[in-house]
Enzyme design. Structure first.
Site, PDB file in Angstrom:
ATOM      1  N   GLY A  62       0.841  -1.190   0.000  1.00 51.58           N
ATOM      2  CA  GLY A  62       0.000   0.000   0.000  1.00 51.58           C
ATOM      3  C   GLY A  62       0.876   1.240   0.000  1.00 51.58           C
TER       4      GLY A  62
ATOM      5  N   TYR B 160       1.153   8.607  15.141  1.00 52.99           N
ATOM      6  CA  TYR B 160       2.368   7.771  15.117  1.00 52.99           C
ATOM      7  C   TYR B 160       3.655   8.562  15.345  1.00 52.99           C
ATOM      8  CZ  TYR B 160      -0.830   4.913  12.173  1.00 52.99           C
ATOM      9  OH  TYR B 160      -1.883   4.211  11.638  1.00 52.99           O
TER      10      TYR B 160
ATOM     11  N   CYS C 247      -9.110  22.080  17.497  1.00 56.57           N
ATOM     12  CA  CYS C 247      -9.008  22.372  18.925  1.00 56.57           C
ATOM     13  C   CYS C 247      -8.434  21.202  19.708  1.00 56.57           C
ATOM     14  CB  CYS C 247     -10.387  22.739  19.461  1.00 56.57           C
ATOM     15  SG  CYS C 247     -11.071  24.140  18.599  1.00 56.57           S
TER      16      CYS C 247
HETATM   17  C1  LIG Z   1      -2.158  -2.367   6.163  1.00 55.14           C
HETATM   18  C2  LIG Z   1      -1.920  -3.684   5.568  1.00 55.14           C
HETATM   19  C3  LIG Z   1      -1.190  -3.818   4.395  1.00 55.14           C
HETATM   20  C4  LIG Z   1      -0.539  -2.644   3.707  1.00 55.14           C
HETATM   21  O1  LIG Z   1       0.588  -2.206   4.384  1.00 55.14           O
HETATM   22  P1  LIG Z   1       1.583  -1.140   3.727  1.00 55.14           P
HETATM   23  O2  LIG Z   1       2.587  -0.908   4.755  1.00 55.14           O
HETATM   24  O3  LIG Z   1       0.801   0.066   3.423  1.00 55.14           O
HETATM   25  O4  LIG Z   1       2.178  -1.775   2.524  1.00 55.14           O
HETATM   26  C5  LIG Z   1      -1.080  -5.065   3.849  1.00 55.14           C
HETATM   27  N1  LIG Z   1      -1.630  -6.160   4.434  1.00 55.14           N
HETATM   28  C6  LIG Z   1      -2.322  -6.074   5.571  1.00 55.14           C
HETATM   29  C7  LIG Z   1      -2.927  -7.291   6.140  1.00 55.14           C
HETATM   30  C8  LIG Z   1      -2.482  -4.848   6.189  1.00 55.14           C
HETATM   31  O5  LIG Z   1      -3.157  -4.758   7.323  1.00 55.14           O
END
Ligand SMILES: *Cc1c(COP(=O)(O)O)cnc(C)c1O
Length: 423
Positions: free
Chosen positions: A275, A316, A351
């Site tokens: 992702g 984070y 806020c």
């Molecule tokens: C969030 C998630 C991803 C994606 O993670 P990235 O660090 O954004 O690549 C992939 N698999 C699972 C199961 C996740 O929870």
């Protein structure tokens, strides 16, 4: 690699000057580069080519339909974590046969919807979930393909809130008891254990966790096969890191070097769920300075993007590079005191004392009306945006060469109250 560059001290996305986008679409504004998105997907596909992986874009990272569709058109499947994301993936044109369904708390309705659609794989995280999938599959006269998501219990890798493979987090099946569990599943005709899944955490800036995951996974796959399971899929999840500060991230090929041999040895189909790696550096958040002020020994830059637009710094303690969109030379290192900079807290109008994009950051002396760019904001930015403090969510724009178009309009005040019925 991305397509955001300063030309004559003006930030551009491809050929488009960012000030022109802010003028046309307003701020706060998410700007995405199509070329960067495509480049990152291709980079992963190329790095893992030897094992012909199924790359499932993690739609929770940035679910905009236009972005998800780009991924689908580029050959990716989708990794979804809810019924809502399943809906989104299908809307984006993703074939169910390329959808993997993750998440520790799948409801009956979500499981039923996924079975109806015929998703490729459920990543199962508990005994209860497996029973639920089996029962629902039975009632529908189907057999569900599942991968066991194991928590491989590796050393801490990232921020505690994003580490998903240390002992004590909610994710996955306990590696110490997963085999006893798998033994019981054998007797169930409505679920077929066809794979192993692990998602180690995010963002990961070293290959070491993957190396360790491969070693532990190999042992498990051998044992699952010895039990009689026909394991053909190894899902290594996502987690590949990106550049937030400087050039700290590894190329996809570095991860491939440790993952591919393990997959070949295990004779499995590789599934990946990237992702952040795809969309993180492909997006930035553009905001406009409203006021500056000095108070309590601090210099505050108050601008119109807030924690409701980008919550990662608050949630984070994340570092996002921030720099004025126009008028200043860019430094080599954004973390140090460069000449002509002022130590600033970049905050929003919300806020909360926790409403900030950066703290103690050395920035040029910006003033009212100046534009700021917050970089590497494409992942978990808009996806986590909210309406807190009555703030309509930002607009999103996709840039391709000299072209740009709105892929999500700015929310209106009417949008804020629309779901409140019978008023
Ligand atoms: C969030 C998630 C991803 C994606 O993670 P990235 O660090 O954004 O690549 C992939 N698999 C699972 C199961 C996740 O929870």
């Amino acid at each position: 690699m991305d397509h955001f560059t300063y030309k004559n001290r003006v930030l551009h996305c491809d050929d488009v000057p960012v000030p022109a986008l802010a003028e046309k679409y307003g701020t706060p504004l998410y700007v995405y580069s199509k070329k960067t998105l495509e480049h990152h997907l291709k980079q992963i596909q190329a790095a893992f080519k030897a094992v012909d992986p199924l790359v499932c874009y993690s739609i929770k990272t940035n679910g905009n339909l236009h972005i998800a569709r780009l991924m689908v058109e580029g050959g990716a499947g989708c990794d979804v974590t809810s019924g809502g994301e399943l809906y989104r993936a299908l809307k984006a044109g993703c074939s169910p046969s390329k959808i993997v369904f993750a998440g520790a708390g799948k409801t009956n309705a979500e499981i039923r919807a996924a079975l109806e659609q015929g998703v490729f794989l459920f990543n199962v995280e508990s005994e209860g979930e497996l029973s639920a999938i089996a029962e629902i599959a039975k009632s529908m006269g189907k057999v569900a393909n599942v991968a066991l998501r194991v928590n491989p219990d590796l050393p801490p890798k990232t921020h505690a809130k994003t580490d998903t493979s240390v002992k004590g987090v909610k994710f996955g099946l306990d590696i110490d008891t997963v085999l006893e569990f798998a033994e019981k599943v054998l007797k169930n005709p409505h679920v077929k254990v066809v794979g192993l899944h692990m998602h180690l955490g995010s963002p990961i800036l070293s290959v070491e966790p993957y190396r360790q995951g491969i070693v532990k996974g190999q042992v498990l796959i051998d044992k699952l096969r010895a039990q009689g399971h026909r394991i053909t899929i190894w899902n290594m999840g996502g987690g590949f890191g990106i550049h937030y500060k400087k050039n700290e991230a590894l190329p996809a090929s570095a991860f491939a070097e440790v993952i591919v041999p393990g997959i070949q040895e295990a004779k499995c189909k590789l599934v990946l769920e990237p992702g952040r790696f795809i969309v993180g550096n492909a997006g930035l958040l553009v905001s406009r300075v409203i006021y500056t002020k000095d108070s309590g020994g601090k210099h505050f830059v108050i601008q119109d993007a807030a924690m409701n637009d980008l919550i990662r710094p608050t949630l984070y303690d994340s570092f996002h590079r921030i720099w004025p969109v126009a008028g200043f030379d860019t430094p080599e290192d954004y973390q140090v005191e460069n000449p002509g900079t002022v130590k600033s807290d970049v905050v929003g109008p919300v806020c909360e004392s926790g409403d900030f994009l950066a703290k103690d950051r050395y920035l040029p002396a910006v003033g009212r009306g100046d534009l700021l760019a917050t970089f590497s904001a494409g992942a978990y930015g808009m996806a986590m945006a909210s309406n807190y403090n009555g703030r309509p969510r930002a607009a999103e724009v996709l840039v391709d060469g000299a072209n740009h178009h709105l892929i999500r309009r700015r929310e209106t005040y009417e949008d804020l109250i629309r779901p409140e019925v019978d008023f």
